[in-house]
Scaffold this motif. Structure first.
Motif, mmCIF file in Angstrom:
data_model
loop_
_atom_site.group_PDB
_atom_site.id
_atom_site.type_symbol
_atom_site.label_atom_id
_atom_site.label_comp_id
_atom_site.label_asym_id
_atom_site.label_seq_id
_atom_site.Cartn_x
_atom_site.Cartn_y
_atom_site.Cartn_z
ATOM 1 N N UNK A 187 38.348 74.938 53.115
ATOM 2 C CA UNK A 187 37.430 75.570 52.170
ATOM 3 C C UNK A 187 36.781 74.583 51.198
ATOM 4 N N UNK A 188 35.469 74.710 51.059
ATOM 5 C CA UNK A 188 34.736 74.042 49.985
ATOM 6 C C UNK A 188 34.591 74.991 48.803
ATOM 7 N N UNK A 218 42.682 70.135 47.528
ATOM 8 C CA UNK A 218 41.454 69.456 47.124
ATOM 9 C C UNK A 218 40.221 70.339 47.168
ATOM 10 N N UNK A 219 40.393 71.654 47.030
ATOM 11 C CA UNK A 219 39.264 72.574 47.110
ATOM 12 C C UNK A 219 38.248 72.276 46.016
ATOM 13 N N UNK A 220 37.015 71.928 46.371
ATOM 14 C CA UNK A 220 36.016 71.524 45.357
ATOM 15 C C UNK A 220 35.679 72.611 44.351
ATOM 16 N N UNK A 233 36.812 79.724 36.771
ATOM 17 C CA UNK A 233 36.490 78.767 37.828
ATOM 18 C C UNK A 233 37.156 77.416 37.581
ATOM 19 N N UNK A 234 37.340 76.702 38.668
ATOM 20 C CA UNK A 234 37.799 75.311 38.618
ATOM 21 C C UNK A 234 36.972 74.498 39.589
ATOM 22 N N UNK A 235 36.392 73.417 39.101
ATOM 23 C CA UNK A 235 35.740 72.414 39.939
ATOM 24 C C UNK A 235 36.394 71.083 39.600
ATOM 25 N N UNK A 236 37.356 70.679 40.400
ATOM 26 C CA UNK A 236 38.118 69.470 40.087
ATOM 27 C C UNK A 236 38.943 69.686 38.832
ATOM 28 N N UNK A 237 38.755 68.800 37.858
ATOM 29 C CA UNK A 237 39.496 68.911 36.608
ATOM 30 C C UNK A 237 38.807 69.779 35.577
ATOM 31 N N UNK A 238 37.672 70.352 35.911
ATOM 32 C CA UNK A 238 36.902 71.174 34.985
ATOM 33 C C UNK A 238 37.166 72.653 35.237
ATOM 34 N N UNK A 278 26.432 70.247 38.543
ATOM 35 C CA UNK A 278 27.014 70.000 37.225
ATOM 36 C C UNK A 278 27.757 71.239 36.738
ATOM 37 N N UNK A 279 28.437 71.110 35.623
ATOM 38 C CA UNK A 279 29.113 72.264 35.013
ATOM 39 C C UNK A 279 28.093 73.353 34.688
ATOM 40 N N UNK A 280 26.928 72.938 34.171
ATOM 41 C CA UNK A 280 25.890 73.911 33.847
ATOM 42 C C UNK A 280 25.402 74.628 35.103
#
Length: 319
Positions: A187-188, A218-220, A233-238, A278-280
């Motif tokens: 999964x991406x 490692x799901x993006x 939501x989580x995108x990496x460490x964000x 990006x986060x935005x």
């Protein structure tokens, strides 16, 4: 060219209506199946889509094909079984619109799709491959699912995965978790409900649960839907939390699929690659997805409730 191809179940949802004068419960026939619902959300927004799955050579199966065709969803990957009937699901709603399901699927045609029946040419032409876990419950469709998602990954497609846990379709919770987890590395984009996150990680902490999934697989992009409360939501460490839209919930069936359809639509509209968002960008996509999901929750049925762009813009206040 096909922007999104979805693999999995296509079935009939019988949704409750008002009782007749004798007090008997009435049900309305609606097209359903989570992967197909996602395509319906995208098709309503003008995205080119295709479906891979199996129905019965019965009135229900032909009806479902006609619904997809009417929505301009490519059905060249739809297989008809002469041995097994189309899967049926009776939906029960509580006072807040939340639903539960009773399935007639022992077996249903969606369970019987074989590896050799996969239309690989649809995957070859797509940008995004979407699937869920209902097609992992039994053979032969379990092997077909794994083959299709593996093929899509090798072809470089973006992979969208919705575990969509329906525990009454599994023999036991241990098997369900084992089968669902084996697809996480593909999964991406992973969309789970709060309850599904807890089921997969054994924690009810959104931060810890998503961190565990990210660390292991490692799901993006991990999206946790929270109903009217929006999405974590989580995108990496964000990480972040985007609030939802308050509507009077009539029928939440298909709302999560609509949300995910909105997310995939936004990804396709980006001029940058998925990994460059990006986060935005992410939060804007989620806000859009929340609006799509809220609109569907305020209507009856799943596929018939999918909104067009004008409806979504009105919800967002940007029309």
């Amino acid at each position: 060219m096909c922007d999104v191809v979805a693999f999995g179940e296509l079935l009939i949802d019988f949704t409750p209506q008002l009782s007749d004068p004798n007090g008997s419960r009435l049900f309305r026939q609606n097209p359903g199946g989570a992967p197909a619902n996602v395509l319906a959300a995208l098709a309503a927004l003008g995205i080119q889509t295709a479906f891979i799955g199996k129905v019965g050579s019965d009135d229900f199966g032909f009806y479902l094909q006609s619904v997809l065709n009417a929505q301009q969803i490519d059905t060249s990957g739809l297989v008809f079984s002469k041995e097994v009937n189309t899967t049926l699901a009776f939906v029960t709603l509580n006072n807040s619109g939340e639903r539960s399901f009773t399935f007639y699927r022992r077996p249903g045609a969606d369970r019987m799709l074989d590896v050799h029946e996969i239309n690989y040419s649809l995957i070859d032409r797509a940008k995004i491959f979407h699937f869920g876990s209902v097609s992992l419950t039994h053979e032969p469709v379990r092997s077909a699912t794994l083959e299709a998602v593996s093929y899509a990954k090798k072809k470089g497609l973006l992979i969208s995965y919705d575990p969509n846990v329906r525990m009454n379709l599994w023999d036991n919770a241990e098997e369900a978790k084992e089968q669902i987890v084996q697809c996480l590395p593909y999964a991406d984009i992973l969309k789970v409900s709060e309850e599904e996150l807890t089921f997969l990680t054994s924690t009810d902490s959104l931060e810890k649960g998503t961190e565990q999934l990210y660390s292991l697989y490692g799901t993006p992009c991990i999206l946790v839907t929270l109903g009217e409360h929006g999405c974590f939501y989580r995108t990496g460490g964000t990480t972040g939390h985007i609030h939802g839209f308050r509507v009077k919930a009539v029928d939440t069936n298909g709302a999560g699929d609509a949300f995910l359809g909105g997310i995939l639509y936004q990804i396709l509209q980006q001029s940058k690659s998925f990994n460059e968002l990006s986060r935005m960008d992410t939060e804007s996509m989620i806000t859009f997805g929340n609006a799509v999901g809220a609109i569907v929750a305020s209507k009856q049925g799943a596929m018939p409730a999918m909104p067009n762009l004008t409806e979504i813009q009105n919800m967002l206040g940007i029309a």
